[in-house]
Design a protein around this motif. Structure first.
Motif, PDB file in Angstrom:
ATOM      1  N   GLY A 106      -8.077 -31.659  36.222  1.00  0.00           N
ATOM      2  CA  GLY A 106      -7.932 -30.426  36.986  1.00  0.00           C
ATOM      3  C   GLY A 106      -7.153 -29.343  36.256  1.00  0.00           C
ATOM      4  O   GLY A 106      -7.603 -28.195  36.125  1.00  0.00           O
ATOM      5  N   GLN A 107      -6.008 -29.732  35.752  1.00  0.00           N
ATOM      6  CA  GLN A 107      -5.163 -28.732  35.090  1.00  0.00           C
ATOM      7  C   GLN A 107      -5.877 -28.170  33.881  1.00  0.00           C
ATOM      8  O   GLN A 107      -5.854 -26.968  33.621  1.00  0.00           O
ATOM      9  CB  GLN A 107      -3.831 -29.389  34.674  1.00  0.00           C
ATOM     10  CG  GLN A 107      -2.774 -28.427  34.209  1.00  0.00           C
ATOM     11  CD  GLN A 107      -2.656 -28.422  32.677  1.00  0.00           C
ATOM     12  OE1 GLN A 107      -3.333 -29.222  31.995  1.00  0.00           O
ATOM     13  NE2 GLN A 107      -1.837 -27.537  32.146  1.00  0.00           N
ATOM     14  N   ASP A 142      -6.426 -20.155  41.322  1.00  0.00           N
ATOM     15  CA  ASP A 142      -5.382 -20.583  42.266  1.00  0.00           C
ATOM     16  C   ASP A 142      -5.385 -22.107  42.276  1.00  0.00           C
ATOM     17  O   ASP A 142      -6.338 -22.727  42.742  1.00  0.00           O
ATOM     18  CB  ASP A 142      -5.701 -20.015  43.658  1.00  0.00           C
ATOM     19  CG  ASP A 142      -4.765 -20.560  44.708  1.00  0.00           C
ATOM     20  OD1 ASP A 142      -3.715 -21.135  44.322  1.00  0.00           O
ATOM     21  OD2 ASP A 142      -5.083 -20.416  45.903  1.00  0.00           O
ATOM     22  N   HIS A 143      -4.333 -22.683  41.704  1.00  0.00           N
ATOM     23  CA  HIS A 143      -4.301 -24.136  41.590  1.00  0.00           C
ATOM     24  C   HIS A 143      -4.436 -24.820  42.928  1.00  0.00           C
ATOM     25  O   HIS A 143      -4.988 -25.896  43.036  1.00  0.00           O
ATOM     26  CB  HIS A 143      -2.997 -24.572  40.892  1.00  0.00           C
ATOM     27  CG  HIS A 143      -2.954 -24.105  39.478  1.00  0.00           C
ATOM     28  ND1 HIS A 143      -1.876 -24.308  38.657  1.00  0.00           N
ATOM     29  CD2 HIS A 143      -3.852 -23.420  38.728  1.00  0.00           C
ATOM     30  CE1 HIS A 143      -2.104 -23.772  37.481  1.00  0.00           C
ATOM     31  NE2 HIS A 143      -3.300 -23.220  37.500  1.00  0.00           N
ATOM     32  N   GLY A 144      -3.911 -24.177  43.962  1.00  0.00           N
ATOM     33  CA  GLY A 144      -3.937 -24.777  45.301  1.00  0.00           C
ATOM     34  C   GLY A 144      -5.354 -24.955  45.828  1.00  0.00           C
ATOM     35  O   GLY A 144      -5.647 -25.877  46.565  1.00  0.00           O
ATOM     36  N   TYR A 169      -8.140 -28.010  43.712  1.00  0.00           N
ATOM     37  CA  TYR A 169      -8.381 -29.427  44.030  1.00  0.00           C
ATOM     38  C   TYR A 169      -9.305 -29.621  45.232  1.00  0.00           C
ATOM     39  O   TYR A 169     -10.200 -30.462  45.180  1.00  0.00           O
ATOM     40  CB  TYR A 169      -7.054 -30.184  44.157  1.00  0.00           C
ATOM     41  CG  TYR A 169      -6.472 -30.366  42.772  1.00  0.00           C
ATOM     42  CD1 TYR A 169      -6.907 -31.419  41.974  1.00  0.00           C
ATOM     43  CD2 TYR A 169      -5.576 -29.454  42.235  1.00  0.00           C
ATOM     44  CE1 TYR A 169      -6.440 -31.550  40.687  1.00  0.00           C
ATOM     45  CE2 TYR A 169      -5.101 -29.595  40.956  1.00  0.00           C
ATOM     46  CZ  TYR A 169      -5.531 -30.645  40.179  1.00  0.00           C
ATOM     47  OH  TYR A 169      -5.097 -30.782  38.899  1.00  0.00           O
ATOM     48  N   HIS A 228      -1.236 -33.145  38.010  1.00  0.00           N
ATOM     49  CA  HIS A 228      -1.469 -31.755  37.629  1.00  0.00           C
ATOM     50  C   HIS A 228      -0.143 -31.048  37.334  1.00  0.00           C
ATOM     51  O   HIS A 228       0.024 -30.395  36.311  1.00  0.00           O
ATOM     52  CB  HIS A 228      -2.217 -31.039  38.758  1.00  0.00           C
ATOM     53  CG  HIS A 228      -2.319 -29.555  38.560  1.00  0.00           C
ATOM     54  ND1 HIS A 228      -3.407 -28.959  37.986  1.00  0.00           N
ATOM     55  CD2 HIS A 228      -1.451 -28.544  38.830  1.00  0.00           C
ATOM     56  CE1 HIS A 228      -3.216 -27.651  37.918  1.00  0.00           C
ATOM     57  NE2 HIS A 228      -2.031 -27.363  38.435  1.00  0.00           N
ATOM     58  N   ARG A 276       5.123 -22.990  41.784  1.00  0.00           N
ATOM     59  CA  ARG A 276       4.775 -21.676  42.320  1.00  0.00           C
ATOM     60  C   ARG A 276       3.295 -21.392  42.062  1.00  0.00           C
ATOM     61  O   ARG A 276       2.575 -20.922  42.917  1.00  0.00           O
ATOM     62  CB  ARG A 276       5.656 -20.616  41.668  1.00  0.00           C
ATOM     63  CG  ARG A 276       5.557 -19.267  42.390  1.00  0.00           C
ATOM     64  CD  ARG A 276       6.547 -18.283  41.838  1.00  0.00           C
ATOM     65  NE  ARG A 276       6.313 -18.006  40.425  1.00  0.00           N
ATOM     66  CZ  ARG A 276       7.214 -18.218  39.473  1.00  0.00           C
ATOM     67  NH1 ARG A 276       8.409 -18.685  39.777  1.00  0.00           N
ATOM     68  NH2 ARG A 276       6.937 -17.941  38.215  1.00  0.00           N
ATOM     69  N   GLU A 277       2.879 -21.722  40.841  1.00  0.00           N
ATOM     70  CA  GLU A 277       1.487 -21.438  40.494  1.00  0.00           C
ATOM     71  C   GLU A 277       0.516 -22.263  41.331  1.00  0.00           C
ATOM     72  O   GLU A 277      -0.583 -21.842  41.632  1.00  0.00           O
ATOM     73  CB  GLU A 277       1.262 -21.731  39.010  1.00  0.00           C
ATOM     74  CG  GLU A 277       1.978 -20.754  38.128  1.00  0.00           C
ATOM     75  CD  GLU A 277       1.141 -20.370  36.934  1.00  0.00           C
ATOM     76  OE1 GLU A 277       0.359 -21.234  36.497  1.00  0.00           O
ATOM     77  OE2 GLU A 277       1.281 -19.244  36.460  1.00  0.00           O
ATOM     78  N   PHE A 278       0.963 -23.459  41.652  1.00  0.00           N
ATOM     79  CA  PHE A 278       0.069 -24.311  42.442  1.00  0.00           C
ATOM     80  C   PHE A 278      -0.102 -23.773  43.859  1.00  0.00           C
ATOM     81  O   PHE A 278      -1.152 -23.883  44.461  1.00  0.00           O
ATOM     82  CB  PHE A 278       0.608 -25.746  42.506  1.00  0.00           C
ATOM     83  CG  PHE A 278      -0.410 -26.689  43.041  1.00  0.00           C
ATOM     84  CD1 PHE A 278      -1.270 -27.353  42.182  1.00  0.00           C
ATOM     85  CD2 PHE A 278      -0.545 -26.902  44.407  1.00  0.00           C
ATOM     86  CE1 PHE A 278      -2.232 -28.197  42.673  1.00  0.00           C
ATOM     87  CE2 PHE A 278      -1.517 -27.748  44.905  1.00  0.00           C
ATOM     88  CZ  PHE A 278      -2.362 -28.404  44.021  1.00  0.00           C
TER      89      PHE A 278
END
Lengths: 118, 870
Positions: A32-33, A50-52, A55, B19, B43-45
């Motif tokens: 993912g990263q 946006d990492h959130g 996933y 991650h 924060r980025e997540f």
């Protein structure tokens, strides 16, 4: 406070994230990263992932059967979940890429004359 | 709780952690400190919890989790409003209970197959006009057909059976030897009889008892097999007992005994018909061979029938067969029963619909009050879909609660109904106990009801404007646009109209049926029946006994007149024969008309008060030595003899019957059922045509029970062993004729009362709500000087308009439903203006009664209080 570039990145349009993920995985399995990083680098830092929401998107694609996943070890020896494009995923990528290009061309046509006038 | 999902939540959390670790590695590689890198990665997540939540929502079993939570919440909400919940569950229970009950009756009578092996292969052979054929015809069909693996012949018979409590009249079946084998049933004790047991006339004195009679008459004696019992005063060996679920092949008739067909002459003494082509007494059921279609079977039967009618034109002319489902004697009872069941189901459905509309408006009213709650839920992030689901779940939970209660109600009531025996000299009984079909039906209609009355509030909820509600805007109701609840009330009033008119029609019809001219006067007549043949009397001794009985009873104080006959009109036992008038010598069998026949003694017309229009009654001189005479009714004269005056005309009863001269003409009457119209009938002297079946008619001024006791005493004095049946007042004993109507009237009245109750609560709810939501406005109007009549007008106008609209709609529905009603109610004329007027009156009264309370409340509004309230 945040030191990283203040210039405005383009937030991803809904639905385009899926396309970009599939495209990124075309070059091989990735976690993912890595996917997020790769999108950011390839777009020359123009696109911000946006990492959130990354996933849940991966989860969605996996459920559709377009990507498959398994746990593995990253280059710097960390445990990570690696995603891989499936056959169906390749088909879907081709389909969506075509769609996207048609859309982009069409929007370009609409916006085109306005630009030349201005 | 999510173990069954493919990917587990910890796995997902682990991935996020991986991650974050990778991000931290990267950021540190870019030169950040450990803490800084941690913070930035987080924060980025963004919101980790949110990502997890989204993951969870995508789970496959999420809906179940939501459903369980919605149900828990719904239960909490419902428990918090016990008043509302009770009313809702009760009205649903009534609505669903009525439907489940009606359905379980329909199920028992029409839908459920007989408890035999592979019942779908069985077919009842139905000739035209009459459900039975002659025994010689049965034999030919049995031996010549190529389509049945077995064909049984049987007949319902009355016998005199002796048990521990002495001889008594019982009912059973005469059945061919293959009966049990073809049906494929197993004995409970001992064995059944087989073809070998039924080969020669009079040689098989065997009896199979039903489970019921084994229990009640023989105390469940386990040693009964092999014992001898006396039937018609002759010894029979009990060879077996049938299982508790097997009641023969008619759904309404529970026999006590089965006897081989070859014992016919002993079971029905003095009337042996096994070799007679003229006597059609045999009912037939066949089991289709594997792979044989019904149409092929019918074709095969009709080829044989054509041959029979060619060879025996005097008896079998025009013989044809069609196949019917066994259980209801073909179309004779089947068509009527199916129509009746269907009509009742429709009406019960209407009651449930009324209950649903009622609940829908009740729930909608509550929905308005709950708008604040829904608005809050919407504004803190619930989707409209979730809110909608919640509201629907609430309705479903309510419906299932009501359904459970309703099913329980139906269960209890159908148990009572199954145990109930009609007060008739005939074992009419139904097993209406609910089975899985009824359970499925009840569940299905509960869910349907839930969706139905949940839709309206769900619609309202999904339209909630959270902003406006939370700012405190009052939802408006009462003026202008037609609201959903207005429509609901109109529908409800319309349904109520239909049901109340059905109810009034049936009661009206019943009254008319009792008041209708029967052609005789049952009031003041008591009767007693006995069967001399079964009791071993020869014709000569039988005549003596009858004459003695009539003499003795005529001498009793208070007795006006006495007669005897083989049967009385409107009792279950009616016989008829084909009439061949003397002046139509070439009449074919298929063209002959049949007429009901009574064998009566002198004084019969006088005792029964049957009016003679012309000619004379029978006398004691019309006996075996004098020429044959008859009294015919008006319809016989007109339709059969085609004569203005029948006097002096002659006819034969049956092709080879003796020539009989008409000496009197009587008024028309009802003979087989109250629905008879212009049925031809004739009377012959019992002195000329003997019949061992005897009904004594006694007209007296004494009360029924007193005179019945005297008759009983007097007959017992003549023969203490003779079992009597059908003793009592004729009016009571005609119960059989009135039974379907009475049952319909009771059921329909029940429906009507239910509908009226539902309408009252519906109107009450609407007006109360209207008054409550307009309290401020009414307060202002009163403060500004509005007087009582103006306030009243404010409240009443809309209600009156809705009632009127509902009544008009109901009127159209009732007129349209006329044909259904007619199938249920004898003589119902749905267009009867008097009935419609009384329904209208009922609706007005219901409206007044139910809006009275809330209207008074409107009048008592204190402007000071109303305006200060907020």
């Amino acid at each position: 406070m945040p030191t990283q570039d203040e210039r405005d990145r383009i937030a991803l349009l809904q639905g385009t994230l899926d396309l970009l993920i599939l495209r990124t995985l075309l070059f091989g399995a990735q976690h993912g990263q890595g996917i997020a990083r790769s999108i950011q680098l390839q777009s020359h830092d123009e696109l911000m992932v946006d990492h959130g929401s990354l996933y849940p998107a991966l989860q969605r694609l996996e459920k559709q059967g377009w990507i498959s996943a398994e746990w593995g070890t990253s280059s710097n020896n960390r445990k990570a979940r690696f995603y891989k494009l499936t056959k169906a995923g390749r088909k879907q990528l081709a389909h969506e890429t075509g769609q996207w290009q048609r859309l982009a061309t069409a929007i370009g046509r609409v916006l085109g004359p306005q630009e030349s006038e201005g | 709780m999510f173990n069954w999902r493919r990917r587990r939540e910890p796995d997902f959390t682990q991935e996020i952690e991986a991650h974050l670790a990778l991000e931290v590695d990267r950021l540190r590689g870019e030169g950040m400190s450990a803490e800084e890198a941690q913070a930035t990665a987080r924060r980025e997540f963004g919101n980790v919890l949110r990502a997890q939540e989204q993951f969870r929502e995508s789970g496959r079993w999420m809906w179940l989790d939501h459903l369980l939570r919605d149900m828990k919440f719904a239960l909490r909400v419902l428990l918090r409003n016990p008043g509302f919940t009770t009313v809702a569950v009760l009205s649903l229970a009534l609505g669903i209970g009525v439907n489940a009950l009606v359905f379980s009756v329909a199920n028992a009578v029409v839908l459920r197959p007989l408890p035999v092996s592979r019942p779908e292969q069985l077919a009842f052979l139905e000739p035209p006009h009459h459900p039975s054929i002659s025994f010689p015809d049965y034999r030919e069909l049995r031996d010549r057909n190529q389509v049945f693996s077995g064909l049984v012949g049987y007949r319902i018979v009355a016998v005199e059976m002796e048990s521990q409590s002495g001889p008594s009249r019982s009912w059973g079946y005469l059945a061919t030897g293959n009966y049990f084998d073809v049906l494929g049933v197993r004995p409970y004790l001992g064995r059944f009889f087989h073809p070998a047991d039924d080969s020669r006339p009079g040689a098989s004195p065997y009896a199979v008892l039903s489970y019921g009679s084994w229990k009640s008459r023989f105390g469940g004696d386990r040693e009964i097999v092999g014992k001898t019992i006396r039937i018609n005063r002759q010894p029979y060996t009990v060879i077996g007992v049938a299982g508790p679920e097997f009641h023969g092949t008619e759904v309404f008739y529970w026999p006590e005994i089965w006897v081989p067909m070859m014992m016919q002459a002993q079971i029905e003494p003095g009337n042996s018909w096994l070799e007679r082509r003229e006597t059609g007494n045999t009912w037939t059921i066949g089991r289709l061979k594997d792979g044989v279609t019904r149409s092929r079977a019918t074709a095969n039967l009709n080829t044989i029938a054509a041959d029979l009618s060619r060879r025996f034109p005097s008896t079998d002319d025009g013989l044809r067969f069609k196949l019917a489902t066994p259980g209801l004697v073909g179309d004779m009872l089947g068509a009527l029963t199916r129509a009746f069941s269907f009509g009742m189901l429709v009406l019960a459905g209407l009651v449930l619909l009324a209950a649903c509309t009622n609940l829908a408006s009740l729930v909608t009213a509550r929905g308005k009050d709950r708008q604040r709650e829904i608005a809050i839920r919407l504004s803190i992030g619930a989707t409209r879909g979730r809110v909608l689901r919640q509201v629907l779940t609430e309705a479903l939970v309510l419906a299932l609660m009501g359904g459970t209660a309703g099913y329980g109600l139906a269960f209890v009531l159908s148990g009572v109904l199954s145990a109930w025996r009609a007060p008739l000299d005939f074992p009419v009984q139904f097993d209406v106990n609910p089975d899985w079909r009824v359970f499925l039906f009840a569940t299905a209609i509960s869910v349907m009801a839930g969706v139905l009355f949940g839709l309206a509030p769900a619609r309202a909820a999904s339209r909630t404007d959270a902003n406006a509600i939370l700012k405190g805007d009052q939802p408006r109701w009462g003026r202008g646009k037609l609201a959903a609840r207005d429509v609901l009330l109109v529908v409800q009033v319309a349904l109520c109209f239909v049901l109340v008119s059905a109810c009034l029609l049936s009661v009206h019809g019943l009254q008319r049926a009792f008041a209708t001219n029967l052609g005789f006067q049952p009031q003041g007549v008591s009767i007693a029946g006995f069967e001399l043949g079964l009791a071993g009397y020869t014709e000569e001794k039988g005549r003596d006994f009858r004459n003695h009985a009539v003499e003795n009873i005529a001498a009793l104080p208070g007795v006006e007149s006495v007669s005897d006959s083989n049967s009385v009109p409107l009792s279950i036992d009616q016989s008829s024969c084909s009439i061949y008038p003397e002046d139509q010598p070439n009449l074919r069998t298929s063209e002959s008309q049949s007429a009901i026949m009574y064998q009566v003694s002198p004084q019969f017309f006088h005792t029964m008060r049957i009016e003679l229009l012309a000619g004379r009654e029978f006398t004691w001189h019309d006996d075996a030595k004098s020429s044959r005479v008859a009294v015919v009714n008006r319809a016989f004269a007109k339709r059969v003899l085609r004569a203005e005056s029948a006097l002096g005309r002659r006819f034969r009863c049956g092709h080879g019957g003796e020539l009989t001269e008409v000496v009197g003409e009587a008024e028309d009457g009802k003979y087989e059922s109250l629905a008879d119209s212009n049925q031809p009938a004739f009377f012959v002297p019992i002195l000329q045509v003997y019949n061992s079946t005897t009904i004594l008619e006694v007209r007296s001024s004494l009360p029924d029970n007193e005179i019945t006791a005297r008759i009983r005493e007097s007959l017992t004095g003549l023969d203490p062993q003779l079992p009597l049946y059908s003793t009592g007042g004729l009016v009571q004993l005609l119960g059989f004729a009135f039974f379907p109507m009475k049952a319909a009237a009771i059921a329909l009245s029940f429906f009507g009362v239910l509908a009226a109750m539902l309408a009252i609560t519906g109107i009450y709810g609407l007006v109360s709500y209207s008054v409550a939501s307009r309290t401020r406005e009414i307060g202002i109007r009163i403060a500004m000087g509005a007087n009582q009549s103006q306030v009243m007008k404010l409240v009443a106008t809309r209600v009156a308009a809705l009632l009127a609209a509902g009544s008009v709609l109901g009127l159209f529905l009732a007129l349209a439903a006329g044909s259904v009603l007619r199938s249920v109610i004898y003589g119902a004329s749905p267009h009867d203006p008097r009935v419609l007027l009384s329904v209208l009156l009922t609706i007005v009264v219901l409206g007044l009664v139910s809006s009275w309370g809330p209207a008074l409340r409107a009048l008592r509004i204190d402007p000071a209080v109303a305006l200060r309230r907020e």
